[in-house]
Design a protein around this motif. Structure first.
Motif, PDB file in Angstrom:
ATOM      1  N   TYR A 230     -63.007  -5.159  86.963  1.00 53.46           N
ATOM      2  CA  TYR A 230     -63.302  -5.830  88.028  1.00 53.46           C
ATOM      3  C   TYR A 230     -63.852  -6.539  89.198  1.00 53.46           C
ATOM      4  O   TYR A 230     -64.045  -6.853  89.998  1.00 53.46           O
ATOM      5  N   HIS A 231     -65.277  -4.796  88.891  1.00 59.27           N
ATOM      6  CA  HIS A 231     -66.233  -5.446  90.018  1.00 59.27           C
ATOM      7  C   HIS A 231     -67.054  -6.390  89.796  1.00 59.27           C
ATOM      8  O   HIS A 231     -67.622  -7.365  90.885  1.00 59.27           O
ATOM      9  N   ARG A 232     -67.373  -7.141  88.485  1.00 57.42           N
ATOM     10  CA  ARG A 232     -68.221  -8.008  88.009  1.00 57.42           C
ATOM     11  C   ARG A 232     -67.777  -8.875  88.597  1.00 57.42           C
ATOM     12  O   ARG A 232     -68.371  -9.687  89.000  1.00 57.42           O
ATOM     13  N   GLU A 233     -66.391  -8.936  88.274  1.00 61.71           N
ATOM     14  CA  GLU A 233     -65.714 -10.280  88.653  1.00 61.71           C
ATOM     15  C   GLU A 233     -65.002 -10.240  90.006  1.00 61.71           C
ATOM     16  O   GLU A 233     -64.639 -11.441  90.185  1.00 61.71           O
ATOM     17  N   GLY A 234     -65.689  -9.555  90.862  1.00 56.01           N
ATOM     18  CA  GLY A 234     -65.065  -9.171  92.650  1.00 56.01           C
ATOM     19  C   GLY A 234     -63.737  -9.246  92.548  1.00 56.01           C
ATOM     20  O   GLY A 234     -62.731 -10.036  93.410  1.00 56.01           O
ATOM     21  N   LEU A 235     -62.900  -8.559  91.824  1.00 50.26           N
ATOM     22  CA  LEU A 235     -61.526  -8.514  91.648  1.00 50.26           C
ATOM     23  C   LEU A 235     -61.281  -7.227  92.863  1.00 50.26           C
ATOM     24  O   LEU A 235     -61.871  -6.626  93.213  1.00 50.26           O
ATOM     25  N   CYS A 236     -59.849  -6.639  92.381  1.00 54.72           N
ATOM     26  CA  CYS A 236     -58.897  -5.985  93.034  1.00 54.72           C
ATOM     27  C   CYS A 236     -58.777  -4.694  92.452  1.00 54.72           C
ATOM     28  O   CYS A 236     -57.420  -5.054  91.135  1.00 54.72           O
ATOM     29  N   TRP A 237     -59.058  -3.221  91.708  1.00 58.99           N
ATOM     30  CA  TRP A 237     -58.706  -3.071  90.926  1.00 58.99           C
ATOM     31  C   TRP A 237     -58.058  -1.460  91.755  1.00 58.99           C
ATOM     32  O   TRP A 237     -58.150  -0.981  92.559  1.00 58.99           O
ATOM     33  N   THR A 238     -56.663  -1.014  91.054  1.00 59.29           N
ATOM     34  CA  THR A 238     -56.263   0.043  91.750  1.00 59.29           C
ATOM     35  C   THR A 238     -56.224   0.861  90.429  1.00 59.29           C
ATOM     36  O   THR A 238     -56.101   0.639  89.493  1.00 59.29           O
ATOM     37  N   THR A 239     -55.057   2.290  90.155  1.00 57.12           N
ATOM     38  CA  THR A 239     -54.742   3.050  89.571  1.00 57.12           C
ATOM     39  C   THR A 239     -53.545   3.468  89.342  1.00 57.12           C
ATOM     40  O   THR A 239     -52.665   3.436  90.779  1.00 57.12           O
ATOM     41  N   ILE A 240     -52.750   4.133  88.568  1.00 54.20           N
ATOM     42  CA  ILE A 240     -51.502   4.600  89.072  1.00 54.20           C
ATOM     43  C   ILE A 240     -51.577   6.101  87.636  1.00 54.20           C
ATOM     44  O   ILE A 240     -51.657   6.058  86.982  1.00 54.20           O
ATOM     45  N   LEU A 241     -52.634   7.130  88.683  1.00 52.73           N
ATOM     46  CA  LEU A 241     -52.349   8.013  88.191  1.00 52.73           C
ATOM     47  C   LEU A 241     -52.412   9.519  88.827  1.00 52.73           C
ATOM     48  O   LEU A 241     -50.992   9.058  90.135  1.00 52.73           O
ATOM     49  N   HIS A 242     -52.010  10.491  88.285  1.00 48.41           N
ATOM     50  CA  HIS A 242     -51.210  11.140  89.072  1.00 48.41           C
ATOM     51  C   HIS A 242     -51.166  12.937  89.201  1.00 48.41           C
ATOM     52  O   HIS A 242     -52.331  13.688  87.422  1.00 48.41           O
ATOM     53  N   PRO A 243     -51.537  14.065  90.267  1.00 51.35           N
ATOM     54  CA  PRO A 243     -52.289  15.031  89.847  1.00 51.35           C
ATOM     55  C   PRO A 243     -51.488  15.790  89.366  1.00 51.35           C
ATOM     56  O   PRO A 243     -53.105  16.619  88.754  1.00 51.35           O
ATOM     57  N   LYS A 244     -50.676  15.849  88.517  1.00 52.13           N
ATOM     58  CA  LYS A 244     -50.643  17.290  87.582  1.00 52.13           C
ATOM     59  C   LYS A 244     -51.221  16.925  86.138  1.00 52.13           C
ATOM     60  O   LYS A 244     -51.009  17.152  85.419  1.00 52.13           O
ATOM     61  N   VAL A 245     -51.666  15.210  85.733  1.00 49.64           N
ATOM     62  CA  VAL A 245     -51.694  14.546  84.855  1.00 49.64           C
ATOM     63  C   VAL A 245     -53.554  14.977  85.001  1.00 49.64           C
ATOM     64  O   VAL A 245     -53.899  15.016  83.829  1.00 49.64           O
ATOM     65  N   CYS A 246     -54.347  14.177  85.554  1.00 50.29           N
ATOM     66  CA  CYS A 246     -55.600  14.077  85.831  1.00 50.29           C
ATOM     67  C   CYS A 246     -56.647  14.451  86.631  1.00 50.29           C
ATOM     68  O   CYS A 246     -57.956  14.983  86.229  1.00 50.29           O
ATOM     69  N   ALA A 247     -56.148  15.273  87.597  1.00 55.11           N
ATOM     70  CA  ALA A 247     -56.487  16.073  87.895  1.00 55.11           C
ATOM     71  C   ALA A 247     -56.511  17.974  87.585  1.00 55.11           C
ATOM     72  O   ALA A 247     -56.293  19.307  88.900  1.00 55.11           O
ATOM     73  N   LYS A 248     -56.487  18.218  86.430  1.00 59.38           N
ATOM     74  CA  LYS A 248     -56.623  19.736  86.192  1.00 59.38           C
ATOM     75  C   LYS A 248     -58.444  20.206  85.878  1.00 59.38           C
ATOM     76  O   LYS A 248     -58.714  19.202  85.889  1.00 59.38           O
TER      77      LYS A 248
END
Length: 290
Positions: A230-248
């Motif tokens: 996304y950065h290389r192409e100059g786009l907009c990147w967002t995430t769908i993350l959940h603390p209870k899943v990814c922040a262990k």
């Protein structure tokens, strides 16, 4: 100047001067809301309740610490039932200069709700955000990943300026309504949802059929590769993350690797709130010129 660099320099920028791409880190703080909340079985299922409550209770503070260490800002989509039950943790989101946005009250399935039911959910959520946290959010992410035909227009009329719910592009775009241009969409992708690689729940069985967790090094590599593309192409990147899943504890290294990749590009990455990206997009695309 080489031909390749000439082509790159001639490409119009979508973002503020000096910024090559936009990143809107976004986290859904669902807590124990969702299907078991909606069908009434939550309180009789302590395994489900404790699995969900781990998110706002333990994982969210850990995630906020990591974001602060890298100087990154994020948007948090929070069901207001979570605000009512973990107010101090949610208040810290704002104290740390992050954005908080709508995500239903009980994590409702919007596609199954009538127009009035959707308005009631939004009204209840707005009242809780205003009374408990002193803010009126301007963003929305549909809790169930879908919505009915009238939702986009309903949200726009409600005062929401952007959604991060649909998948139609890798740049922001506008939803059309019967009255003209509607709210901005900041699209995410299912393949950057941490549930696809890192979640497993025995009861209820979710994701259905998932019987193993992906290797952490592979997950980090995949997420970093998505961002770099996304950065290389100059786009907009967002995430769908959940603390209870990814922040262990063991998974913070995945996020840290991602945060290092983002910050390694310095100011050429516009890492900011979804709301700031939406406001920029609106300002760059006046409706009378659309």
């Amino acid at each position: 100047m080489t031909a390749k660099s000439a082509i790159k320099s001639a490409k119009p920028s979508l973002w503020p001067q000096g910024r090559q791409s936009a990143v809107a880190l976004a986290f859904d703080v669902d807590g124990p809301t969702g299907d078991a909340m909606l069908d009434g079985s939550l309180l009789s299922n302590p395994r489900y309740f404790t699995q969900g409550s781990y998110g706002p209770w333990r994982a969210l503070p850990r995630l906020l610490d990591l974001l602060a260490a890298y100087g990154l800002k994020a948007t948090f989509f929070v069901p207001t039932w979570v605000v009512e039950h973990w107010p101090s943790q949610c208040e810290r989101i704002l104290r740390n200069a992050h954005e908080i946005a709508y995500h239903g009250h009980y994590h409702e399935v919007f596609i199954d709700c009538s127009r009035q039911q959707q308005l009631d959910i939004m009204g209840r959520s707005r009242n809780i955000f205003q009374s408990r946290m002193g803010v009126t959010p301007v963003g929305f992410r549909t809790p169930s990943g879908d919505w009915s035909d009238e939702t986009a227009q309903l949200l726009h009329e409600f005062g929401v300026i952007y959604s991060s719910s649909m998948r139609g592009d890798d740049r922001p775009y506008f939803h059309a309504t019967s009255r003209g241009r509607g709210l901005v969409e900041i699209p995410g992708r299912w393949d950057i949802d941490d549930y696809t690689a890192l979640a497993y729940s025995e009861e209820p069985d979710f994701p259905i059929g998932l019987d193993r967790i992906s290797g952490y090094a592979d997950v980090q590599k995949n997420w970093c590769a998505e961002f770099e593309g996304y950065h290389r192409e100059g786009l907009c990147w967002t995430t769908i993350l959940h603390p209870k899943v990814c922040a262990k504890p063991g998974r913070l290294a995945i996020l840290e690797g991602l945060f290092k990749a983002i910050t390694s590009h310095g100011d050429s990455v516009w890492a900011t709130h979804c709301a700031e990206i939406a406001k920029w997009w609106i300002a760059q695309h006046p409706e009378d010129a659309a």
